[in-house]
Design a protein around this motif. Sequence first.
Motif, PDB file in Angstrom:
ATOM      1  N   TYR A  50       0.836  -1.210   0.000  1.00  0.00           N
ATOM      2  CA  TYR A  50       0.000   0.000   0.000  1.00  0.00           C
ATOM      3  C   TYR A  50       0.867   1.256   0.000  1.00  0.00           C
ATOM      4  CZ  TYR A  50      -3.387   3.506   1.567  1.00  0.00           C
ATOM      5  OH  TYR A  50      -4.162   4.634   1.671  1.00  0.00           O
ATOM      6  N   ASP A  51       1.907   1.259   0.813  1.00  0.00           N
ATOM      7  CA  ASP A  51       2.799   2.418   0.897  1.00  0.00           C
ATOM      8  C   ASP A  51       3.520   2.653  -0.430  1.00  0.00           C
ATOM      9  OD1 ASP A  51       2.034   2.765   3.514  1.00  0.00           O
ATOM     10  OD2 ASP A  51       3.807   1.793   4.365  1.00  0.00           O
ATOM     11  N   LEU A  52       3.901   1.568  -1.107  1.00  0.00           N
ATOM     12  CA  LEU A  52       4.549   1.705  -2.402  1.00  0.00           C
ATOM     13  C   LEU A  52       3.614   2.354  -3.419  1.00  0.00           C
ATOM     14  CD1 LEU A  52       6.544  -1.617  -2.994  1.00  0.00           C
ATOM     15  CD2 LEU A  52       7.424   0.627  -2.337  1.00  0.00           C
ATOM     16  N   SER A  53       2.375   1.854  -3.496  1.00  0.00           N
ATOM     17  CA  SER A  53       1.411   2.402  -4.449  1.00  0.00           C
ATOM     18  C   SER A  53       1.134   3.879  -4.151  1.00  0.00           C
ATOM     19  CB  SER A  53       0.105   1.605  -4.412  1.00  0.00           C
ATOM     20  OG  SER A  53       0.283   0.314  -4.960  1.00  0.00           O
ATOM     21  N   SER A  54       0.993   4.210  -2.879  1.00  0.00           N
ATOM     22  CA  SER A  54       0.731   5.602  -2.490  1.00  0.00           C
ATOM     23  C   SER A  54       1.891   6.506  -2.898  1.00  0.00           C
ATOM     24  CB  SER A  54       0.502   5.698  -0.983  1.00  0.00           C
ATOM     25  OG  SER A  54      -0.614   4.925  -0.588  1.00  0.00           O
ATOM     26  N   ALA A  55       3.124   6.053  -2.648  1.00  0.00           N
ATOM     27  CA  ALA A  55       4.299   6.854  -2.995  1.00  0.00           C
ATOM     28  C   ALA A  55       4.431   7.004  -4.510  1.00  0.00           C
ATOM     29  CB  ALA A  55       5.559   6.205  -2.412  1.00  0.00           C
ATOM     30  N   ILE A  57       2.041   7.026  -6.718  1.00  0.00           N
ATOM     31  CA  ILE A  57       1.023   7.967  -7.195  1.00  0.00           C
ATOM     32  C   ILE A  57       1.496   9.406  -7.022  1.00  0.00           C
ATOM     33  CG2 ILE A  57      -1.281   8.901  -6.687  1.00  0.00           C
ATOM     34  CD1 ILE A  57      -2.164   6.009  -6.110  1.00  0.00           C
ATOM     35  N   GLU A  58       2.094   9.700  -5.872  1.00  0.00           N
ATOM     36  CA  GLU A  58       2.573  11.065  -5.624  1.00  0.00           C
ATOM     37  C   GLU A  58       3.714  11.442  -6.570  1.00  0.00           C
ATOM     38  OE1 GLU A  58       0.985  13.208  -3.683  1.00  0.00           O
ATOM     39  OE2 GLU A  58      -0.426  11.540  -3.451  1.00  0.00           O
ATOM     40  N   LYS A  59       4.626  10.523  -6.808  1.00  0.00           N
ATOM     41  CA  LYS A  59       5.740  10.792  -7.722  1.00  0.00           C
ATOM     42  C   LYS A  59       5.244  10.992  -9.146  1.00  0.00           C
ATOM     43  CE  LYS A  59       9.153   8.194  -5.001  1.00  0.00           C
ATOM     44  NZ  LYS A  59      10.010   6.972  -4.981  1.00  0.00           N
ATOM     45  N   LYS A  61       2.260  12.006 -10.018  1.00  0.00           N
ATOM     46  CA  LYS A  61       1.556  13.295 -10.079  1.00  0.00           C
ATOM     47  C   LYS A  61       2.535  14.433 -10.363  1.00  0.00           C
ATOM     48  CE  LYS A  61      -2.479  12.479  -7.088  1.00  0.00           C
ATOM     49  NZ  LYS A  61      -3.113  12.804  -5.789  1.00  0.00           N
ATOM     50  N   GLU A  62       3.687  14.387  -9.720  1.00  0.00           N
ATOM     51  CA  GLU A  62       4.706  15.422  -9.937  1.00  0.00           C
ATOM     52  C   GLU A  62       5.173  15.439 -11.389  1.00  0.00           C
ATOM     53  OE1 GLU A  62       7.951  14.993  -7.258  1.00  0.00           O
ATOM     54  OE2 GLU A  62       6.714  15.143  -5.444  1.00  0.00           O
ATOM     55  N   ILE A  63       5.365  14.258 -11.955  1.00  0.00           N
ATOM     56  CA  ILE A  63       5.813  14.181 -13.348  1.00  0.00           C
ATOM     57  C   ILE A  63       4.757  14.755 -14.286  1.00  0.00           C
ATOM     58  CG2 ILE A  63       6.455  12.620 -15.231  1.00  0.00           C
ATOM     59  CD1 ILE A  63       7.615  10.722 -13.113  1.00  0.00           C
ATOM     60  N   PHE A  64       3.490  14.383 -14.077  1.00  0.00           N
ATOM     61  CA  PHE A  64       2.411  14.911 -14.914  1.00  0.00           C
ATOM     62  C   PHE A  64       2.337  16.436 -14.808  1.00  0.00           C
ATOM     63  CE2 PHE A  64       0.795  10.527 -15.032  1.00  0.00           C
ATOM     64  CZ  PHE A  64       0.342  10.451 -16.344  1.00  0.00           C
ATOM     65  N   GLN A  65       2.470  16.942 -13.584  1.00  0.00           N
ATOM     66  CA  GLN A  65       2.397  18.390 -13.381  1.00  0.00           C
ATOM     67  C   GLN A  65       3.570  19.107 -14.033  1.00  0.00           C
ATOM     68  OE1 GLN A  65       2.118  18.662  -9.121  1.00  0.00           O
ATOM     69  NE2 GLN A  65      -0.033  18.031  -9.048  1.00  0.00           N
ATOM     70  N   GLN A  66       4.760  18.560 -13.876  1.00  0.00           N
ATOM     71  CA  GLN A  66       5.952  19.177 -14.466  1.00  0.00           C
ATOM     72  C   GLN A  66       5.863  19.222 -15.992  1.00  0.00           C
ATOM     73  OE1 GLN A  66       9.164  16.832 -12.935  1.00  0.00           O
ATOM     74  NE2 GLN A  66       9.009  17.670 -10.856  1.00  0.00           N
ATOM     75  N   GLU A  67       5.289  18.182 -16.575  1.00  0.00           N
ATOM     76  CA  GLU A  67       5.180  18.103 -18.033  1.00  0.00           C
ATOM     77  C   GLU A  67       3.918  18.783 -18.554  1.00  0.00           C
ATOM     78  OE1 GLU A  67       7.643  16.912 -19.860  1.00  0.00           O
ATOM     79  OE2 GLU A  67       8.750  16.507 -18.004  1.00  0.00           O
ATOM     80  N   ASP A 122      15.125   6.440 -14.122  1.00  0.00           N
ATOM     81  CA  ASP A 122      15.432   6.321 -12.692  1.00  0.00           C
ATOM     82  C   ASP A 122      14.180   5.971 -11.891  1.00  0.00           C
ATOM     83  OD1 ASP A 122      18.069   6.896 -13.140  1.00  0.00           O
ATOM     84  OD2 ASP A 122      17.942   9.007 -12.526  1.00  0.00           O
ATOM     85  N   TYR A 123      13.055   6.601 -12.252  1.00  0.00           N
ATOM     86  CA  TYR A 123      11.812   6.316 -11.533  1.00  0.00           C
ATOM     87  C   TYR A 123      11.416   4.857 -11.692  1.00  0.00           C
ATOM     88  CZ  TYR A 123       6.895   5.877 -10.489  1.00  0.00           C
ATOM     89  OH  TYR A 123       5.696   5.425  -9.990  1.00  0.00           O
ATOM     90  N   PHE A 124      11.440   4.364 -12.923  1.00  0.00           N
ATOM     91  CA  PHE A 124      11.011   2.984 -13.155  1.00  0.00           C
ATOM     92  C   PHE A 124      12.045   1.976 -12.643  1.00  0.00           C
ATOM     93  CE2 PHE A 124       8.226   4.892 -16.548  1.00  0.00           C
ATOM     94  CZ  PHE A 124       7.044   4.577 -15.909  1.00  0.00           C
ATOM     95  N   ARG A 125      13.317   2.354 -12.667  1.00  0.00           N
ATOM     96  CA  ARG A 125      14.343   1.471 -12.117  1.00  0.00           C
ATOM     97  C   ARG A 125      14.170   1.323 -10.612  1.00  0.00           C
ATOM     98  NH1 ARG A 125      19.489   2.650 -10.736  1.00  0.00           N
ATOM     99  NH2 ARG A 125      19.340   4.741 -11.650  1.00  0.00           N
TER     100      ARG A 125
END
Length: 339
Positions: A50-55, A57-59, A61-67, A122-125
């Motif tokens: 659960y903690d992995l999925s939550s983290a 999602i937040e990461k 979201k940042e990528i979508f917002q930045q792009e 890096d994110y997917f790795r």
Amino acid sequence: MANEKIKLTSAEIASIWTGYMNDSLSKCILGYFLQHVEDKEIRSVVQFAYDLSSAHIEKLKEIFQQEQIPLPIGFTSEDVNLNAPRLYTDMFMLTYILNMGKAGLLAYGGFCAMSARKDIRDYFREGLKETSDLFDKSSEISLSKGIFVRAPFIAYPSKTDYVDTHKYLSGFSFFSKQRPLNSVEIAHLYTNIQTNLMGAKLATSFAQGSPRKDIQQWMLRGRDISEKHIQVFTKALLSNGIQPPVSSDISITDSITPPFSDKLTMFHMSLLSATGTGNYATAAAASQRSDLIINYERLSLEIAQYAKDGADIMIKYAWLEQPPGTQDKDKLVTKKEQQ
């Protein structure tokens, strides 16, 4: 050139979009699991997932917002009823997470391979490493509780050899016995039995909770397809004197209160269908006996039709979210002419 000046490729957009959809679904399911899991060891792995999925999602979201790319709708708290009665046993939850870990290893490996920009790689790795840890944790607990289903054992080979006849590739013969299955073919038959067992259980639980008749029928059809495919793969193993491994208690309860929205369960089954098609394609490519290849190909067609019918239902209820795509040039021209 700085990463922020390099636009995401279509493959990278597809990867982060798919990752967000999958993690938002997982967070809903794992959040519900946390409300009901009783075993302390299993709770620890559910919490970790659960903690992995939550983290993630937040990461994302940042990528979508930045792009400056619109965030997918995905799945939210509106798609899960945390107060619904228990629908799954603790052992089912653990087995579900174990299977989710296996699928995640393949997904993150593929996402990483399709990504060029370093921050996305890096994110997917990192996601691949985290999912590997999840698979390791869930495997260890499953082994300790005696519910980890191992692949069949075979005798160690005593020598190496080359194929010396075209008959090795043949699965059908009226005049000679089929050659024994090799270890690669056994591995894929085992894997596809296990994934179909999970699919059948999930389809049953989703049908049990859905208030819509058409979705109930589609889910039960999915269960029947999974059970049929299990029989086909089991027969192939049994004909070679190999007893297919079976799982222990991963049952569902008799609750009929839906913990998840029909939108979520339909997407989940569509995701399993897509995964199953990919598994069959891989198995067909790796298998050398023609009867196995033919079985994988014909069963894939059955899954494809099932998935198509599911997509029709999702479109009917306006639940099928579109992945990011290119613009229709003809429509742009038409729109310009109308102005």
